[in-house]
Design a protein around this motif. Structure first.
Motif, mmCIF file in Angstrom:
data_model
loop_
_atom_site.group_PDB
_atom_site.id
_atom_site.type_symbol
_atom_site.label_atom_id
_atom_site.label_comp_id
_atom_site.label_asym_id
_atom_site.label_seq_id
_atom_site.Cartn_x
_atom_site.Cartn_y
_atom_site.Cartn_z
ATOM 1 N N THR A 91 0.859 -1.189 0.000
ATOM 2 C CA THR A 91 0.000 0.000 0.000
ATOM 3 C C THR A 91 0.898 1.242 0.000
ATOM 4 N N LEU A 106 0.008 -10.879 13.862
ATOM 5 C CA LEU A 106 0.034 -9.810 12.858
ATOM 6 C C LEU A 106 1.417 -9.173 12.742
ATOM 7 N N LEU A 117 -1.798 -2.910 9.803
ATOM 8 C CA LEU A 117 -1.724 -4.301 10.236
ATOM 9 C C LEU A 117 -1.689 -5.200 9.002
ATOM 10 N N GLU A 123 -0.684 -9.553 3.646
ATOM 11 C CA GLU A 123 -1.967 -9.014 3.202
ATOM 12 C C GLU A 123 -2.433 -7.931 4.182
ATOM 13 N N LEU A 124 -2.953 -6.833 3.636
ATOM 14 C CA LEU A 124 -3.380 -5.725 4.489
ATOM 15 C C LEU A 124 -4.638 -6.110 5.277
ATOM 16 N N VAL A 125 -4.531 -6.042 6.591
ATOM 17 C CA VAL A 125 -5.676 -6.377 7.448
ATOM 18 C C VAL A 125 -6.473 -5.121 7.756
ATOM 19 N N GLU A 126 -5.778 -4.075 8.161
ATOM 20 C CA GLU A 126 -6.474 -2.866 8.575
ATOM 21 C C GLU A 126 -5.534 -1.679 8.611
ATOM 22 N N MET A 128 -5.172 1.604 10.735
ATOM 23 C CA MET A 128 -5.698 1.982 12.042
ATOM 24 C C MET A 128 -5.241 3.385 12.433
ATOM 25 N N THR A 130 -4.597 6.413 14.722
ATOM 26 C CA THR A 130 -4.482 6.422 16.179
ATOM 27 C C THR A 130 -5.343 7.508 16.815
ATOM 28 N N GLY A 131 -5.651 8.557 16.037
ATOM 29 C CA GLY A 131 -6.553 9.589 16.526
ATOM 30 C C GLY A 131 -6.017 10.326 17.734
ATOM 31 N N GLN A 132 -6.936 10.783 18.571
ATOM 32 C CA GLN A 132 -6.540 11.586 19.731
ATOM 33 C C GLN A 132 -5.929 10.745 20.846
ATOM 34 N N HIS A 162 -5.350 -8.808 19.701
ATOM 35 C CA HIS A 162 -6.123 -8.521 18.479
ATOM 36 C C HIS A 162 -5.986 -7.075 18.021
ATOM 37 N N MET A 163 -5.182 -6.307 18.714
ATOM 38 C CA MET A 163 -4.966 -4.893 18.410
ATOM 39 C C MET A 163 -6.271 -4.088 18.500
ATOM 40 N N LEU A 164 -7.069 -4.399 19.521
ATOM 41 C CA LEU A 164 -8.333 -3.689 19.687
ATOM 42 C C LEU A 164 -8.288 -2.730 20.876
ATOM 43 N N ASP A 165 -7.448 -3.018 21.820
ATOM 44 C CA ASP A 165 -7.413 -2.205 23.039
ATOM 45 C C ASP A 165 -5.958 -1.946 23.436
#
Lengths: 259, 173
Positions: A91, A106, A117, A123-126, A128, A130-132, A162-165
């Protein structure tokens, strides 16, 4: 000077001027034209240009240095905004690259305000942002097989599997990603991948012949050279014809009026 | 006359300069959507069937294998990207039981078409749902000069509703 001779002088003068002006373009047109007539014999479509100037002119030479990080069996490289998984382009990004780590599930790439990720196969997963929550990523590392990032401040965050939190942690036992330098062979393969199929000699010859190599107005330059060539043909013919007439008149005078 | 032309030129440049940018950070949108207490993020890994439907809407494959969302009760927040002309437009959606509750353009990176951020455009999506053909059940008016941005946001709205449906089905099974 009579009117006729003045006219002849003007045509001759412009014949000379046009010839001198167009000489470079005519040489280019002639050489490239002959070369293009023998594309197969000269194998123009199989010869690739390696001149940095020409590749840069065509926008095929990357700007800036390649930044690479080892992620286990693979290498992640960012070269001129293009993200590569080994030598495969994944990408693009507009942000500065701060490193990559491979976790159990990942591969995580860190940019200023974005994490990418990838799977272990690249392969591109996501993407992300980071925002504020945390921005201005400085570097990325790994702890307990989980990605850790350092932000401006500095503060340290560790992600769940899972890179969610993200949790705030202290800077302890973190293995920070280390930039590596690609060897010449790998760099050559990388550049080849960046340039795609590259620039053939045939492409350069075609663009030189048409003038497109000089940009949007290049074709008009070559049009002007072609018009100058036409003018040279007609004015040359006219000058030759005038000389023939002069010769005939001279012979006629010598024949009938001498002694 | 020259002064007016100069003034108009300056105004047009200043408007262009102000046009793009970050209107709201994505996580601020999520926080606001759930009154300051956003739920933990979850992800959906679209099935091949869902990917095909998304591709049909977008005209290309969705980049990425998984999509992040935040769900509480029937309300779900989505942050999705789609290219208008050259650059991605980041848009936040809140879906509620198969209908759109809120649309907000969060980050606009293009030089033209930024008018899609305004409420006169985004309000058109209120309570819009998907038809059986994965189209919106209401016509969305175009904005002259912002056609590509309008198309991008409209496509994303359809994708958000499609994803909402998929998440709903996943939760029901």
């Amino acid at each position: 000077m009579t009117g006729r001779s003045a006219q002849k002088h003007t045509v001759f003068l412009w014949h000379r001027r046009a010839g001198l002006t167009a000489i470079v373009f005519v040489i280019v047109l002639a050489i490239t034209g002959i070369a293009l007539n023998h594309t197969d014999a000269l194998k123009l479509d199989e010869r690739y240009i390696d001149s940095a100037f020409l590749l840069g002119w065509y926008g095929l030479e990357p700007e800036g240095e390649a930044i690479s990080y080892d992620v286990g069996e693979h290498v992640i490289t960012v070269l001129d905004h293009q993200v590569f998984f080994n030598t495969y382009p994944v990408t693009t990004t507009t942000q500065a690259f701060h490193g990559a780590v491979g976790t159990a599930q990942l591969i995580v790439l860190a940019f200023d305000t974005e994490l990418l990720l990838l799977t272990a196969d690249g392969e591109l997963v996501e993407r992300m942002p980071t925002g504020q929550g945390f921005s201005e990523i400085q570097r990325i590392g790994i702890k307990y097989q989980r990605p850790v990032i350092e932000t401006a401040g500095p503060r340290y965050y560790m992600a769940d599997e899972h890179m969610l939190d993200w949790d705030v942690i202290i800077n302890e036992d973190i293995a920070w990603a280390q930039q590596i330098t690609l060897d010449q062979t790998k760099m050559a393969v990388m550049l080849e991948s960046f340039r795609g199929r590259g620039l053939t000699l045939e492409r350069v010859m075609l663009d030189l012949h048409s003038g497109r190599i000089f940009g949007a107005y290049g074709i008009y330059l070559m049009d002007a050279a072609a018009v100058a060539l036409l003018w040279l043909s007609f004015s040359g013919l006219w000058v030759w014809w005038q000389r023939q007439l002069k010769q005939k008149r001279k012979h006629h005078y010598q024949k009938h009026h001498r002694g | 006359m020259k002064k007016y032309v100069l003034l108009l030129l300056l105004l047009s440049f200043s408007v262009t300069g102000l046009a793009g940018g970050v209107y709201q950070e994505p996580d601020a949108f999520v926080t606001e959507a759930f009154a300051g207490h956003p739920p933990k993020a979850a992800v959906i890994w679209p099935s091949s069937e869902l990917k095909a439907q998304m591709k049909q809407i977008l005209g290309h494959d969705y980049k990425g294998l998984r999509i992040r969302y935040w769900k509480e009760g029937n309300r779900t927040a989505w942050i999705l990207d789609e290219i208008g002309k050259d650059k991605p437009i980041t848009t936040g959606f809140i879906t509620n039981q198969g209908k759109i509750e809120t649309v907000r353009v969060l980050i606009f990176r293009e030089s033209r078409g930024w008018e899609v951020r305004h409420a006169f455009f985004t309000d058109q999506f209120d309570n819009v749902a998907l038809t059986n053909m994965n189209r919106l059940d209401r016509n969305i008016d175009n904005i002259t000069g912002a056609t590509l941005s309008v198309r991008a946001v409209t496509k994303l709205a359809r994708v958000a509703l499609l994803l909402d449906e998929a998440v709903g089905e996943k939760n029901n099974t």
